[in-house]
Design a protein around this motif. Structure first.
Motif, short mmCIF file in Angstrom:
data_model
loop_
_atom_site.label_atom_id
_atom_site.label_comp_id
_atom_site.label_asym_id
_atom_site.label_seq_id
_atom_site.Cartn_x
_atom_site.Cartn_y
_atom_site.Cartn_z
N ALA A 58 0.82 -1.22 0.00
CA ALA A 58 0.00 0.00 0.00
C ALA A 58 0.85 1.27 0.00
N ARG A 59 2.12 1.14 -0.29
CA ARG A 59 3.06 2.26 -0.16
C ARG A 59 2.68 3.49 -0.99
N GLU A 60 1.97 3.28 -2.10
CA GLU A 60 1.60 4.41 -2.94
C GLU A 60 0.61 5.34 -2.25
N ASP A 129 -11.28 -14.06 -8.95
CA ASP A 129 -10.31 -13.11 -8.39
C ASP A 129 -10.96 -11.90 -7.72
N LYS A 130 -11.94 -11.30 -8.37
CA LYS A 130 -12.56 -10.10 -7.82
C LYS A 130 -13.34 -10.42 -6.55
N SER A 131 -14.04 -11.54 -6.54
CA SER A 131 -14.80 -11.95 -5.35
C SER A 131 -13.85 -12.32 -4.21
N LYS A 132 -12.76 -13.02 -4.56
CA LYS A 132 -11.78 -13.42 -3.54
C LYS A 132 -11.15 -12.18 -2.91
N GLU A 133 -10.79 -11.23 -3.73
CA GLU A 133 -10.17 -10.01 -3.24
C GLU A 133 -11.09 -9.30 -2.24
N VAL A 134 -12.36 -9.15 -2.59
CA VAL A 134 -13.32 -8.48 -1.70
C VAL A 134 -13.52 -9.29 -0.43
N PHE A 135 -13.68 -10.60 -0.57
CA PHE A 135 -13.89 -11.47 0.59
C PHE A 135 -12.72 -11.35 1.57
N MET A 137 -10.44 -8.95 1.81
CA MET A 137 -10.32 -7.60 2.36
C MET A 137 -11.34 -7.40 3.49
N ASN A 138 -12.53 -7.95 3.32
CA ASN A 138 -13.57 -7.79 4.33
C ASN A 138 -13.34 -8.72 5.52
N ARG A 139 -13.13 -9.99 5.27
CA ARG A 139 -13.06 -10.96 6.35
C ARG A 139 -11.69 -11.08 7.00
N MET A 140 -10.63 -10.82 6.25
CA MET A 140 -9.29 -10.97 6.82
C MET A 140 -8.71 -9.62 7.27
N GLU A 141 -8.93 -8.59 6.48
CA GLU A 141 -8.40 -7.28 6.84
C GLU A 141 -9.39 -6.47 7.66
N GLY A 142 -10.66 -6.91 7.69
CA GLY A 142 -11.67 -6.22 8.47
C GLY A 142 -12.15 -4.91 7.86
N LEU A 143 -11.98 -4.74 6.56
CA LEU A 143 -12.40 -3.51 5.91
C LEU A 143 -13.90 -3.52 5.65
N THR A 144 -14.51 -2.36 5.73
CA THR A 144 -15.93 -2.23 5.42
C THR A 144 -16.10 -2.20 3.90
N TYR A 145 -17.34 -2.38 3.46
CA TYR A 145 -17.61 -2.33 2.02
C TYR A 145 -17.21 -0.95 1.47
N ALA A 146 -17.46 0.11 2.23
CA ALA A 146 -17.11 1.46 1.78
C ALA A 146 -15.60 1.60 1.62
N GLU A 147 -14.84 1.08 2.57
CA GLU A 147 -13.38 1.15 2.49
C GLU A 147 -12.86 0.35 1.30
N SER A 149 -14.57 -0.32 -1.39
CA SER A 149 -15.02 0.44 -2.56
C SER A 149 -14.03 1.55 -2.89
N ASP A 150 -13.57 2.26 -1.87
CA ASP A 150 -12.59 3.33 -2.08
C ASP A 150 -11.27 2.78 -2.60
N ARG A 151 -10.80 1.69 -2.00
CA ARG A 151 -9.51 1.13 -2.41
C ARG A 151 -9.54 0.60 -3.84
N LEU A 152 -10.65 -0.04 -4.20
CA LEU A 152 -10.73 -0.65 -5.53
C LEU A 152 -11.32 0.28 -6.58
N ASP A 153 -11.81 1.41 -6.12
CA ASP A 153 -12.40 2.41 -7.01
C ASP A 153 -13.57 1.83 -7.82
N VAL A 154 -14.45 1.12 -7.10
CA VAL A 154 -15.69 0.61 -7.68
C VAL A 154 -16.83 0.94 -6.72
N SER A 155 -18.06 0.78 -7.19
CA SER A 155 -19.21 1.14 -6.36
C SER A 155 -19.40 0.14 -5.22
N ILE A 156 -20.10 0.59 -4.19
CA ILE A 156 -20.41 -0.28 -3.06
C ILE A 156 -21.29 -1.44 -3.54
N LYS A 157 -22.18 -1.17 -4.47
CA LYS A 157 -23.04 -2.23 -5.03
C LYS A 157 -22.18 -3.33 -5.67
#
Length: 178
Positions: A58-60, A129-135, A137-147, A149-157
């Motif tokens: 995440a250095r960038e 890949d996209k589902s795994k990444e979200v899963f 990020m949410n379950r292992m990193e504890g990120l919310t859907y909004a967080e 969404s911001d990181r991946l630059d896609v909608s919350i939906k």
């Protein structure tokens, strides 16, 4: 001890030299911080190392003057995820013990637990890949859907749809309620 020059351009990207300096400066204290939370030196060592890996990935997005805080935040989140994971495993073990009337020392129980963990890891690795990444990020990193969404630059939906797909696949392949 040399430290990172925080007065330079804050938008400058963290480079390998900066990471090495951060590692030299804070690794021991981060490991100790995690050890006090977990009481397991091996887990603390692993989590501290993983925190630096996630930091590097995440250095960038990291501002140099907040690097230490960001490292501690990552380490704390990883420690909390480790605790949550162990609670889930413990609950599963207790549920199995009650269900089967068996103890943890039963080799059959241990084998079933290992098989379940293997199946879980295998199923997660087989997610799109996209589902795994979200899963993860949410379950292992504890990120919310909004967080996420911001990181991946896609909608919350889109995040909700990807997570729904991941959970559906996990439920059907593992026959569990997530």
């Amino acid at each position: 001890m040399t430290s990172i020059n925080y007065q330079e351009n804050n938008q400058a990207q963290i480079n390998e030299k900066d990471l090495k300096l951060l590692f030299d400066q804070y690794f021991e204290s981060i490991r100790s911080f995690i050890y006090y939370k977990l009481g397991d030196i091996d887990a603390a060592e692993d989590i501290a190392q993983e925190a630096y890996i996630k930091f590097w990935e995440a250095r960038e997005k990291v501002i140099k003057e907040t690097a230490k805080t960001y490292l501690y935040t990552i380490a704390n989140n990883l420690a909390m995820n480790y605790i949550k994971h162990n609670k889930v495993v413990l609950q599963f073990e207790q549920k199995q013990n009650k269900k089967d009337g068996e103890t943890e020392t039963n080799p059959e129980f241990k084998m079933e637990l290992n098989e379940f963990q293997h199946s879980l890891e295998e199923t997660i690795n087989q997610l799109p890949d996209k589902s795994k990444e979200v899963f993860l990020m949410n379950r292992m990193e504890g990120l919310t859907y909004a967080e996420i969404s911001d990181r991946l630059d896609v909608s919350i939906k889109a995040i909700e749809k990807r997570m729904s797909k991941a959970l559906s696949i996990l439920r059907s392949n593992l026959k569990i309620n997530i």
